[in-house]
Design an enzyme around this catalytic site. Sequence first.
Site, short mmCIF file in Angstrom:
data_model
loop_
_atom_site.label_atom_id
_atom_site.label_comp_id
_atom_site.label_asym_id
_atom_site.label_seq_id
_atom_site.Cartn_x
_atom_site.Cartn_y
_atom_site.Cartn_z
N HIS A 149 4.75 0.13 -0.02
CA HIS A 149 5.49 -0.68 0.95
C HIS A 149 4.58 -1.77 1.50
O HIS A 149 3.37 -1.74 1.31
CB HIS A 149 6.08 0.21 2.05
CG HIS A 149 5.09 1.12 2.72
ND1 HIS A 149 4.59 2.27 2.11
CD2 HIS A 149 4.52 1.08 3.94
CE1 HIS A 149 3.75 2.88 2.93
NE2 HIS A 149 3.69 2.17 4.05
N ARG A 206 5.68 -9.09 16.00
CA ARG A 206 6.37 -7.83 15.75
C ARG A 206 5.43 -6.67 16.04
O ARG A 206 4.24 -6.73 15.71
CB ARG A 206 6.82 -7.77 14.30
CG ARG A 206 7.33 -6.41 13.87
CD ARG A 206 7.81 -6.41 12.43
NE ARG A 206 8.36 -5.11 12.09
CZ ARG A 206 7.76 -4.21 11.33
NH1 ARG A 206 6.57 -4.46 10.79
NH2 ARG A 206 8.32 -3.04 11.09
N ASP A 237 0.74 5.22 1.90
CA ASP A 237 0.03 5.91 2.98
C ASP A 237 -0.65 7.14 2.40
O ASP A 237 -0.11 7.79 1.50
CB ASP A 237 1.01 6.32 4.08
CG ASP A 237 1.64 5.10 4.77
OD1 ASP A 237 1.07 4.00 4.62
OD2 ASP A 237 2.68 5.25 5.43
N HIS A 274 0.85 -1.20 0.00
CA HIS A 274 0.00 0.00 0.00
C HIS A 274 0.88 1.24 0.00
O HIS A 274 2.09 1.15 0.18
CB HIS A 274 -0.88 0.02 1.26
CG HIS A 274 -0.09 0.19 2.53
ND1 HIS A 274 0.61 -0.86 3.10
CD2 HIS A 274 0.15 1.28 3.31
CE1 HIS A 274 1.23 -0.43 4.19
NE2 HIS A 274 0.97 0.88 4.34
#
Length: 735
Positions: free
Chosen positions: A268, A278, A214, A212
């Site tokens: 990314h 994580r 941002d 995607h």
Amino acid sequence: MASRPPFETHFSSIFGSSFPRSTSDEPTVQTSGIKLPVIDLSHLTNGEEVTRKRCVKQMVEAAKEWGFFQVVNHGIPKEVFEMMFREDKKFFDRSFNEKVREKFSDSSKHCYRWGNPNATSPTQYSFSEAFHITLAEILSFSDEGNNFRRTVAMYVQEVARVAHMICEILGNQVKVNSKYFENIFALQNSFLRLNKYHPCVFGSQVFGLVPHTDTSFITILAQDQIGGLELKKNGQWIGVKPCSDALTVNIGDMFQALSNGVYQSVRHRVIPPANVERLSIAFFICPYQETEIEFSGNPKKYRRFSFREYKEQSERDVKETGLSTNFNVVEWSLTSSKAYASKLFLKIPKGDTSMVAAATVDPCFAVSLASRFPANIVVKSEVRQLVQAHIVDLRTIPEALPYFVTPETVEENSALLQQLPHLAACSITQALGLLTPAYKGHPRVMAYVLRVLESYPRERVTFFMPQLVQSLRYDKGGESVQEDGASVKITKEIKNRRYKNDEIEKLLRRTQIPRGKVTKLLLFRLSQANDALFLRCGRLSHSNSAAAAKTKRYSVSKRSFDFDKNGNADKADAEKGGEEEEAERQIHQRRRRVASGAEETDSEQRRERKRRTPSSEREDSKSYRSGSRERGSGSRRVSRSPERRSETTNPNNGIGSSVNSSNNNNIPAKFVSVPATDKEKRSSNNNADASIKRVAVKRNVASPRCSSHQHERIGMTATRVYVSYLLKVYFNKHI
Ligand SMILES: O=C(O)CCC(=O)C(=O)O
Ligand SMILES: [Fe+2]
């Protein structure tokens, strides 16, 4: 109580276990030697002017070239991160139910999300959970018992200072007045997203967070040391190594637009961790909803738009496609797609078209770009050529479907269709479109449609059932097969309402037709639909094979197919995936056998086997007449489902049990529709074994297809069994 969302169950309920893993995204390249620019922010404040200028230059270059950079010496104390990550962990450690239920304040929306309910392919599913909330909302939280609100407020204050500095520097270089950001940095509409990634059991093709861009101006990311973030550069995914004490900064769509495309909002994604969890915390600097985004210089690449407008489009995209992309930026573009693409993708080899250039960045990009310009036939034809020339690279992307599965490729039985088994699921509506006469019931296309339907949760397919039944009912001229009044009424009732699943029952009740009858009627319709489908499949395979010409003399009723063997084999195939290939293989095998005359022997042997089975003898004596006798006796014939047939060879199966008592957990074991004449009903009532309920219907009596195309049914064993299996499983579960 478990804190982990039920990813596995959810994922399987959307994609089933049979869907092949998609491999649409290229693997990550090793990052050794490639280093994300690291900007030392202390040079902005503590150094000489020349050092400051160099630092600014580095940052600007990174924003242009990478769209990503890391900042160190930002001045945020370590303890602030430690406290924030502690709160972060505490948040996700709460029970799943609590996280789902909780509204953090009266004014806040539910801001917890996990997985991706809109995903239409495994590559659109994120194996992560996230807490996503605007600062205005966070600051309205009551915070008596814990530190969450206070910690967030402190964290935001620190990170916002760094973000403001970066925005001003970058803005300065692209004619953005520094006052512009003052307003923005009231931060009312900026938001924080806490991400938690889980190890994924579905293999490396499922993402922690799907690719995607941002929507923000910039995003500031704090992450632990596990790693997994990747960005796309020059068409390759590159891992961003976590660097302790560094914050990762990336340009969002708003800054790309505001800078007239000088800064890049780069795609990314996150690869799920192997066996640990994580955590990351992303802070998105966003304008107010009504802020208008427009480059202040000339010429302008993008038209003016409000952040609200953009966000709404972006949310629609995610809902409709399961994908968030920055294709929107293109849509707001003032220049033509071609000019835009050629500017954006600088490394366009001479002579290449813009779409080819787009595809070098990401094949998805080119394909989706075309869907943004539906009226642009040049773009469309470029993408068609592109998809067809690079089908192996693009075959997994559902958006590529209309470019290689077309009435033309079907007509010529193009080799492109061999790629269909690799294609991820398209939407249900798109799949149903492939059942229309233009696609001629091509076996590969049919198998794909079925796989798509199977891949969706049952409730979603139910919603489209009227359309499905209708699509299947087309006869060869594309006209609807004649239907009886009652089922027309039901179908209309269902079609005219956008019903919810639990309304189906009510709806059926309102038709005042007893439930059992509705079942029968629909099954009857289904068997007709099934036949129509088979005929089309058969016709196609017949016309495509010279050998098939010889099959005419062997073509009899459905019974001549080897359901006993293939029924089960196909079910297993359906679970494994790759069923189309298997179907095709079996079709060819069968054609070869038919051509060599082995077919007759085989059917004979099967008949022989059946004769030796006491249960099948019993069946024969009642209604299971031979194919030749059937034809001899006129228009009526009796037929059973493939599954039922396979039962006859299994002495343990309840041949004498009623349909209603057949095992509903397994593959449906009902008799398919058979003639519904009064005479038959009477005779079945008199039958000693009346507990075996057979639904009696006329099969294709009114259809002109029946006599002329019956012979064309040969050669579709595998697909036929598969279709039959699927539709019947489906109907048994839903009606
Ligand atoms: O967790 C990460 O590394 C990236 C998060 C991200 O890209 C996002 O939340 O938009
Ligand atoms: Fe992101």
